[in-house]
Design an enzyme around this catalytic site. Structure first.
Site, PDB file in Angstrom:
ATOM      1  N   GLU A 329       0.363   1.725  -3.326  1.00  0.00           N
ATOM      2  CA  GLU A 329      -0.895   1.129  -2.881  1.00  0.00           C
ATOM      3  C   GLU A 329      -2.148   1.616  -3.622  1.00  0.00           C
ATOM      4  O   GLU A 329      -3.101   2.116  -2.999  1.00  0.00           O
ATOM      5  CB  GLU A 329      -1.074   1.329  -1.377  1.00  0.00           C
ATOM      6  CG  GLU A 329      -0.049   0.573  -0.556  1.00  0.00           C
ATOM      7  CD  GLU A 329      -0.313   0.623   0.949  1.00  0.00           C
ATOM      8  OE1 GLU A 329      -1.125   1.460   1.387  1.00  0.00           O
ATOM      9  OE2 GLU A 329       0.304  -0.159   1.681  1.00  0.00           O
ATOM     10  N   GLU A 433       6.923  -2.852   2.270  1.00  0.00           N
ATOM     11  CA  GLU A 433       6.451  -2.445   3.588  1.00  0.00           C
ATOM     12  C   GLU A 433       6.170  -3.688   4.425  1.00  0.00           C
ATOM     13  O   GLU A 433       5.513  -4.621   3.969  1.00  0.00           O
ATOM     14  CB  GLU A 433       5.183  -1.578   3.498  1.00  0.00           C
ATOM     15  CG  GLU A 433       5.397  -0.208   2.885  1.00  0.00           C
ATOM     16  CD  GLU A 433       4.158   0.665   2.944  1.00  0.00           C
ATOM     17  OE1 GLU A 433       3.253   0.359   3.768  1.00  0.00           O
ATOM     18  OE2 GLU A 433       4.087   1.644   2.176  1.00  0.00           O
TER      19      GLU A 433
END
Length: 507
Positions: A329, A433
């Site tokens: 991320e 995710e």
């Protein structure tokens, strides 16, 4: 209504027909080797002054003047006590030195300092003794003392000085400040280790790492639709057993143990570099000290590449290794695409120098970024994967959706993007995710099951597969084992697949 909607949106396309290999069905081991306080809040329960951790944002109001302390221009110059309301100039990020000593960082990065004789300013970039203040606390009221024993006080002409020579009482308004905590969002490895101090942090983390994930979890996962685990790690793992302060050693032996359990129970491992030096997104799960993003520098990038080299070299020949994710991320707002692409290309070459078959995984930037930017970057020729994170959360748009609209969004918005990326030349697609949680209040078990079913169907279309966040969590709907045990998430036997037929990227 929900079941009728599902009938309307039945999948009619399957990328697996084209690619003809078994896909990853993984669970993230979040909150284990990289701390996230919301996953296990009790980790922080024993920290003295636990509401004054690194990165907590505070505002200081003079009791005498009823005005806020303000770093003019956000820092770099004078400090006045002249504002009726607090905004960014009046908000300071704490750097914790001990449970009673703190440094105050301004909006622009400078620190409050007593280096200018008796007048406090905000002109120092690197804090030392002159920027360290001892806090005496009476609930929200503070006395702020220099290391030389003098106390801060305000003057009638709105200055902040350090010339109160004796210990003030709580009725001495000129030297008393009311503290407001404006934000307390960071509860990661930095906050835990620096909050407890080395000895107690080691005891807390040793017990946590020993008990939070065990071999029994690997067994249960292997019996409930899972064939792999994605394991977040922090950059300090490469320096075990004595990483740089304040980080605590011991995560490497636990990662070794995870690979052993994976081999015993027939699972594969994806190593995910979740926290990079300097932080790639300013969040607690990247071990940011105060929310700053300092990763995009050549020094930090080289340190990160050294970590990738360490991990690749150590695990390349382990039969349980499936892939290495180079960075989790990165923030689109603070990590430029060209910087990230350069890092990804260098990281790919490092992994390839130790393994020809391990998948190299590139996480998309979070924020305002299109994952197609990574497909256009030519990151590497073989066994590459782009990781997407799909949550119907963290954006005001999702707050207004009901159960039916959330499910419709998964089919109408997520699925076309997965198909489009499946059809793009280059990396495989991985939903690394996702979670069976949303903003729907008082949702029923049937509604949760329908939402989970929609995500399993759609994310199952991703050419590499998916990974649920996370294995265990204080918030039960994020907890994979709780969802399966209580039948909020139904994983069919068809999802319990083997990985031996995974093959190289499409041409």
């Amino acid at each position: 209504m929900i079941f009728g909607l599902l009938c309307v949106f039945q999948l009619s396309h399957s990328s697996s027909d084209k690619d003809d290999f078994t896909k990853v069905r993984a669970v993230n081991l979040g909150g284990w080797l990289v701390v996230e306080g919301w996953i296990k809040p009790s980790l922080f329960d024993g920290i003295p002054n636990g509401d004054m951790l690194d990165g907590v944002q505070v505002q200081l109001k003079s009791v005498a003047l009823q005005k806020y302390v303000s770093a003019v221009g956000g820092g770099g110059g004078n400090v006045n006590v002249d504002q009726d309301a607090a905004s960014t100039w009046e908000t300071f990020k704490l750097w914790r030195v001990s449970d009673s000593e703190f440094q105050f960082r301004c909006l622009n990065g400078q620190f409050l300092t007593a280096s200018n004789q008796d007048v406090i300013s905000a002109t120092t970039d690197s804090p030392g003794d002159s920027e360290t203040f001892y806090i005496e606390r009476n609930n929200t009221l503070l006395h702020i003392k220099l290391l030389n024993g003098s106390y801060l006080q305000v003057t009638n002409n709105n200055q902040l000085t350090s010339n109160h020579r004796s210990q003030p009482g709580w009725g001495d308004d000129m030297a008393t400040f009311q503290m407001t905590i404006a934000a307390n969002n960071l509860h990661g490895d930095y906050q835990l280790a620096n909050g407890y101090g080395p000895a107690q942090a080691k005891a807390v983390l040793t017990e946590h790492r020993k008990s939070f994930v065990t071999g029994n979890d690997f067994f249960l996962l292997s019996q409930n639709g899972v064939n792999a685990v994605r394991i977040p790690v922090g950059w300090w793992i490469a320096y075990d057993p004595d990483p740089p302060a304040p980080f605590i050693g011991g995560s490497l032996e636990n990662l070794d143990r995870a690979f052993y359990w994976a081999q015993v129970y027939g699972l594969k491992c994806i190593i995910d570099l979740h926290a990079a030096p300097g932080s790639q997104n300013g969040m607690e799960h990247s071990a940011s000290r105060d929310g700053s993003v300092d990763w995009p520098s050549e020094v930090n990038i080289q340190k990160t590449l050294d970590v990738i080299k360490f991990l690749a070299q150590r695990y390349a020949d382990d039969p349980s290794l499936l892939g290495v994710e180079l960075l989790n991320e990165p923030s689109a707002g603070t990590v430029p695409l060209d910087t990230l692409v350069s890092y990804y290309k260098r990281g790919y070459k490092i992994v390839r120098s130790y393994s020809e078959t391990a998948y190299v995984i590139f996480c998309q930037r979070i924020g305002n970024a299109d994952p197609m930017e990574l497909y256009e970057a030519d990151l590497g020729p073989t066994n590459t994967v782009v990781d997407l994170h799909y949550y119907n959360l963290f954006d005001p748009y999702y707050e207004k959706l009901n159960a039916t609209e959330n499910i419709r969004f998964v089919y109408e918005k997520r699925l076309p993007q997965v198909w489009a990326l499946n059809g793009a030349k280059g990396p495989l697609v991985f939903v690394g995710e996702w979670v069976n949680e949303w903003n729907v209040a008082n949702a029923s078990q049937i509604q949760y099951r329908s939402f989970g079913k929609a995500q399993l169907e759609v994310f199952g279309e991703a050419s590499f597969g998916w990974s649920y966040w996370t294995v265990r969590c204080n918030s039960v709907h994020w907890d994979y084992e709780w969802n399966v045990r209580n039948r909020y998430l139904i994983i069919g036997k068809q999802s319990c697949l083997q990985l031996q037929s995974l093959k190289h990227n499409r041409g």
